[in-house]
Design a protein around this motif. Structure first.
Motif, PDB file in Angstrom:
ATOM      1  N   SER A   7       0.867  -1.174   0.000  1.00  0.00           N
ATOM      2  CA  SER A   7       0.000   0.000   0.000  1.00  0.00           C
ATOM      3  C   SER A   7       0.909   1.231   0.000  1.00  0.00           C
ATOM      4  N   ARG A  35      -3.952   0.564  -9.822  1.00  0.00           N
ATOM      5  CA  ARG A  35      -5.145   0.955  -9.078  1.00  0.00           C
ATOM      6  C   ARG A  35      -6.114  -0.226  -9.090  1.00  0.00           C
ATOM      7  N   GLY A  37      -9.674  -0.678  -7.836  1.00  0.00           N
ATOM      8  CA  GLY A  37     -10.805   0.038  -7.258  1.00  0.00           C
ATOM      9  C   GLY A  37     -10.313   1.363  -6.718  1.00  0.00           C
ATOM     10  N   HIS A  38     -10.518   1.590  -5.441  1.00  0.00           N
ATOM     11  CA  HIS A  38     -10.049   2.823  -4.803  1.00  0.00           C
ATOM     12  C   HIS A  38      -8.648   2.682  -4.223  1.00  0.00           C
ATOM     13  N   ARG A  39      -8.125   1.463  -4.235  1.00  0.00           N
ATOM     14  CA  ARG A  39      -6.789   1.222  -3.664  1.00  0.00           C
ATOM     15  C   ARG A  39      -5.700   1.487  -4.678  1.00  0.00           C
TER      16      ARG A  39
END
Length: 66
Positions: A7, A35, A37-39
């Protein structure tokens, strides 16, 4: 199974930089990321490439990173 991605917060911890600096590196595309999704995930290989590039650049003037 070995971890293949970090992360942004883990990336910052590995490099010993702040999370704002890590996010800036992502936004300015100074490090490869994906990326999901939102990660935002940073491949371990990208961190190794960054470290190698940084070490080569730093040693060009005869100084070493401590």
């Amino acid at each position: 199974m070995e971890k293949r991605f970090l992360s942004v917060l883990e990336f910052a911890a590995v490099l010993g930089i702040g999370k704002s600096t890590a996010w800036k590196m992502v936004w300015e595309k100074q490090v490869r990321c994906i990326r999901a999704g939102h990660r935002v995930l940073i491949p371990i290989a990208a961190v190794e490439e960054l470290e190698t590039t940084h070490l080569e650049t730093s040693r060009g003037d005869g100084n070493q990173i401590r």
